[in-house]
Design an enzyme around this catalytic site. Sequence first.
Site, PDB file in Angstrom:
ATOM      1  N   HIS A  33      54.240-124.857 -16.267  1.00  0.00           N
ATOM      2  CA  HIS A  33      53.259-125.944 -16.272  1.00  0.00           C
ATOM      3  C   HIS A  33      53.152-126.582 -17.661  1.00  0.00           C
ATOM      4  O   HIS A  33      53.066-127.796 -17.804  1.00  0.00           O
ATOM      5  CB  HIS A  33      51.873-125.420 -15.868  1.00  0.00           C
ATOM      6  CG  HIS A  33      51.806-124.862 -14.480  1.00  0.00           C
ATOM      7  ND1 HIS A  33      51.597-123.524 -14.238  1.00  0.00           N
ATOM      8  CD2 HIS A  33      51.906-125.462 -13.265  1.00  0.00           C
ATOM      9  CE1 HIS A  33      51.565-123.314 -12.936  1.00  0.00           C
ATOM     10  NE2 HIS A  33      51.761-124.464 -12.318  1.00  0.00           N
ATOM     11  N   ARG A  54      60.971-129.435 -11.145  1.00  0.00           N
ATOM     12  CA  ARG A  54      62.114-129.378 -10.232  1.00  0.00           C
ATOM     13  C   ARG A  54      62.213-128.040  -9.502  1.00  0.00           C
ATOM     14  O   ARG A  54      63.048-127.900  -8.605  1.00  0.00           O
ATOM     15  CB  ARG A  54      63.411-129.644 -10.999  1.00  0.00           C
ATOM     16  CG  ARG A  54      63.507-131.068 -11.555  1.00  0.00           C
ATOM     17  CD  ARG A  54      64.856-131.336 -12.184  1.00  0.00           C
ATOM     18  NE  ARG A  54      64.911-132.654 -12.769  1.00  0.00           N
ATOM     19  CZ  ARG A  54      65.214-133.768 -12.100  1.00  0.00           C
ATOM     20  NH1 ARG A  54      65.496-133.687 -10.805  1.00  0.00           N
ATOM     21  NH2 ARG A  54      65.250-134.943 -12.697  1.00  0.00           N
ATOM     22  N   LEU A 101      47.962-121.364 -14.794  1.00  0.00           N
ATOM     23  CA  LEU A 101      49.020-122.022 -15.548  1.00  0.00           C
ATOM     24  C   LEU A 101      49.931-121.026 -16.258  1.00  0.00           C
ATOM     25  O   LEU A 101      49.498-119.962 -16.693  1.00  0.00           O
ATOM     26  CB  LEU A 101      48.414-122.985 -16.572  1.00  0.00           C
ATOM     27  CG  LEU A 101      47.508-124.092 -16.013  1.00  0.00           C
ATOM     28  CD1 LEU A 101      47.093-125.036 -17.143  1.00  0.00           C
ATOM     29  CD2 LEU A 101      48.195-124.868 -14.897  1.00  0.00           C
TER      30      LEU A 101
END
Length: 302
Positions: A46, A162, A42
């Site tokens: 995240h 995105r 992560l």
Amino acid sequence: MTTAAGPTLARTRAELDAALAAPVVARRERHARAVVMTMGALHAGHLSLVRHARTLADRVVVTIFVNPLQFGAGEDLSRYPRDLEGDLALLTGEGLLGPADVVFAPTPEVVYPDGDPWVRVSAGALGETLEGAVRPGHFDGVLTVVLKLLHLTRPDVALFGRKDAQQLAAVRRMVRDLDVPVEVVGVPLVRDADGLALSSRNAYLTADERARALALPRALRAGEQAAAGGAAAGEVLAATRDVLTDAGLDAVDYVVLVDPDDFTPVADDRAGEAVLALAARVGTTRLIDNTAVVLGRTGGGA
């Protein structure tokens, strides 16, 4: 495993079911449950998804699973970074997840108890272009595990970054085509201070390679500026490619302007929103990036 201030860690389906069955204090005008799907390692990108999920739902489920189905021959499944202890520390260190929340970190045997699944989700035409063309079968593997994790976690809303814009489009199409009862939310990508889009694969870059990789965000900015000035699609692409060429990035897989819904190339006279996406290899590391642009503007972007 549950800590006093942190989330419940579930490693099996039974542990997940028990964690999700625990009561939670519901607040009005919020979703009951949100899921953020990750492959671990992560980073701040995240964590931005988790923060956004925190604003939408009473309970947040973070999945950490390196999905073997989406790795092709010769890809980096075996060396993909894994650090569950570090991931849990990040999720709890900033208070992102509380006692009502869940981290689901299964092994492949838990997700695929019968081995490689005979029945898989097909990404269709979306899985055969751009990332799908470079990585055959990748999106079939992504959608198969996403659908399984949606069934296992049963969320009201699922959040995706995105940065993987084609993946987001594929997930949205799957949910729509297969009538999956979940809302899919796209969250803006996060960039490091130098402009490079955050990715777990950035850890593979040497200092020199990272400096060269900065050509990717520079190229996207050049495309954005061209679009804002009223340039047609072909001119936007040329401005983007010129930066990559000047930087000496020879291993460029694609530079495209596509429709944000189906990722088909846009016409040169396109007016409206489009995704400017690119992929390139820097050293042995393959990086992707994208940005939203509006084509057909006049008057210098006014």
